[in-house]
Design a protein around this motif. Structure first.
Motif, mmCIF file in Angstrom:
data_model
loop_
_atom_site.group_PDB
_atom_site.id
_atom_site.type_symbol
_atom_site.label_atom_id
_atom_site.label_comp_id
_atom_site.label_asym_id
_atom_site.label_seq_id
_atom_site.Cartn_x
_atom_site.Cartn_y
_atom_site.Cartn_z
ATOM 1 N N ARG A 50 0.834 -1.203 0.000
ATOM 2 C CA ARG A 50 0.000 0.000 0.000
ATOM 3 C C ARG A 50 0.876 1.263 0.000
ATOM 4 O O ARG A 50 1.815 1.379 0.778
ATOM 5 N N PHE A 51 0.536 2.171 -0.869
ATOM 6 C CA PHE A 51 1.217 3.471 -1.002
ATOM 7 C C PHE A 51 2.686 3.349 -1.407
ATOM 8 O O PHE A 51 3.462 4.276 -1.186
ATOM 9 N N LYS A 52 3.060 2.247 -2.014
ATOM 10 C CA LYS A 52 4.437 2.067 -2.467
ATOM 11 C C LYS A 52 4.519 2.319 -3.971
ATOM 12 O O LYS A 52 3.644 1.922 -4.726
ATOM 13 N N SER A 53 5.587 2.953 -4.381
ATOM 14 C CA SER A 53 5.838 3.138 -5.813
ATOM 15 C C SER A 53 6.382 1.823 -6.388
ATOM 16 O O SER A 53 6.780 0.923 -5.639
ATOM 17 N N ARG A 54 6.442 1.754 -7.696
ATOM 18 C CA ARG A 54 7.008 0.558 -8.336
ATOM 19 C C ARG A 54 8.447 0.336 -7.866
ATOM 20 O O ARG A 54 8.855 -0.793 -7.622
ATOM 21 N N GLU A 55 9.196 1.405 -7.757
ATOM 22 C CA GLU A 55 10.598 1.290 -7.316
ATOM 23 C C GLU A 55 10.661 0.793 -5.872
ATOM 24 O O GLU A 55 11.482 -0.063 -5.533
ATOM 25 N N GLU A 56 9.830 1.326 -5.009
ATOM 26 C CA GLU A 56 9.814 0.877 -3.609
ATOM 27 C C GLU A 56 9.435 -0.600 -3.517
ATOM 28 O O GLU A 56 10.024 -1.346 -2.729
ATOM 29 N N PHE A 61 11.669 -6.546 -2.508
ATOM 30 C CA PHE A 61 12.066 -7.922 -2.814
ATOM 31 C C PHE A 61 13.575 -8.126 -2.684
ATOM 32 O O PHE A 61 14.039 -9.263 -2.645
ATOM 33 N N GLU A 62 14.319 -7.036 -2.618
ATOM 34 C CA GLU A 62 15.770 -7.124 -2.501
ATOM 35 C C GLU A 62 16.255 -7.056 -1.062
ATOM 36 O O GLU A 62 17.382 -7.448 -0.769
ATOM 37 N N VAL A 63 15.433 -6.546 -0.161
ATOM 38 C CA VAL A 63 15.797 -6.429 1.256
ATOM 39 C C VAL A 63 15.325 -7.696 1.969
ATOM 40 O O VAL A 63 14.126 -8.000 1.958
ATOM 41 N N PRO A 64 16.242 -8.459 2.575
ATOM 42 C CA PRO A 64 15.868 -9.749 3.156
ATOM 43 C C PRO A 64 14.674 -9.707 4.120
ATOM 44 O O PRO A 64 13.791 -10.566 4.046
ATOM 45 N N ASP A 65 14.613 -8.728 5.015
ATOM 46 C CA ASP A 65 13.517 -8.683 5.983
ATOM 47 C C ASP A 65 12.163 -8.432 5.322
ATOM 48 O O ASP A 65 11.171 -9.073 5.654
#
Length: 122
Positions: A50-56, A61-65
């Motif tokens: 929610r409220f995330k851009s495509r880049e975010e 998916f790249e940040v393990p947590d």
């Protein structure tokens, strides 16, 4: 090889069944409650984006947590869906293939390619 390649849906349904039976959860799992669970778990997955851009979202998916959090919600959705299918004797592969045949008829490539229109808008 990945576990996806080595594991059958039947094996997953069996694992879900054993898990629930060991906890005496059959009494809580009927069609309505499981359909609600599928919806709730899907909403929890949606909430992560929610409220995330495509880049975010890509970065999540790249940040393990954050990837683990996404994967946990995907697994929760799958658990509820497998439990529903297991309890009500739904052959997921058969029904998926049946529905895909319907979708192929509704969305022929010549009309649907590159389009986000619904089948009744062609």
């Amino acid at each position: 090889m990945t576990e996806d390649q080595d594991t059958t849906i039947e094996a997953l349904k069996s694992r879900v069944k054993s898990f629930c039976e060991a906890r005496d959860w059959d009494q809580y799992h009927d069609a309505k409650e499981l359909a609600i669970s599928i919806t709730i778990e899907s909403a929890e997955l949606l909430e992560l984006f929610r409220f995330k851009s495509r880049e975010e979202m890509r970065q999540m998916f790249e940040v393990p947590d954050s990837r683990e959090e996404i994967c946990d919600e995907v697994a929760d959705v799958l658990f509820a869906l497998l439990r529903f299918a297991q309890l009500y004797d739904i052959d997921v592969v058969t029904e998926f293939n049946r529905k895909m045949a319907k979708n192929e008829a509704k969305y022929p490539v010549e009309f649907a390619r590159g389009s986000n229109k619904k089948y009744d808008e062609f």
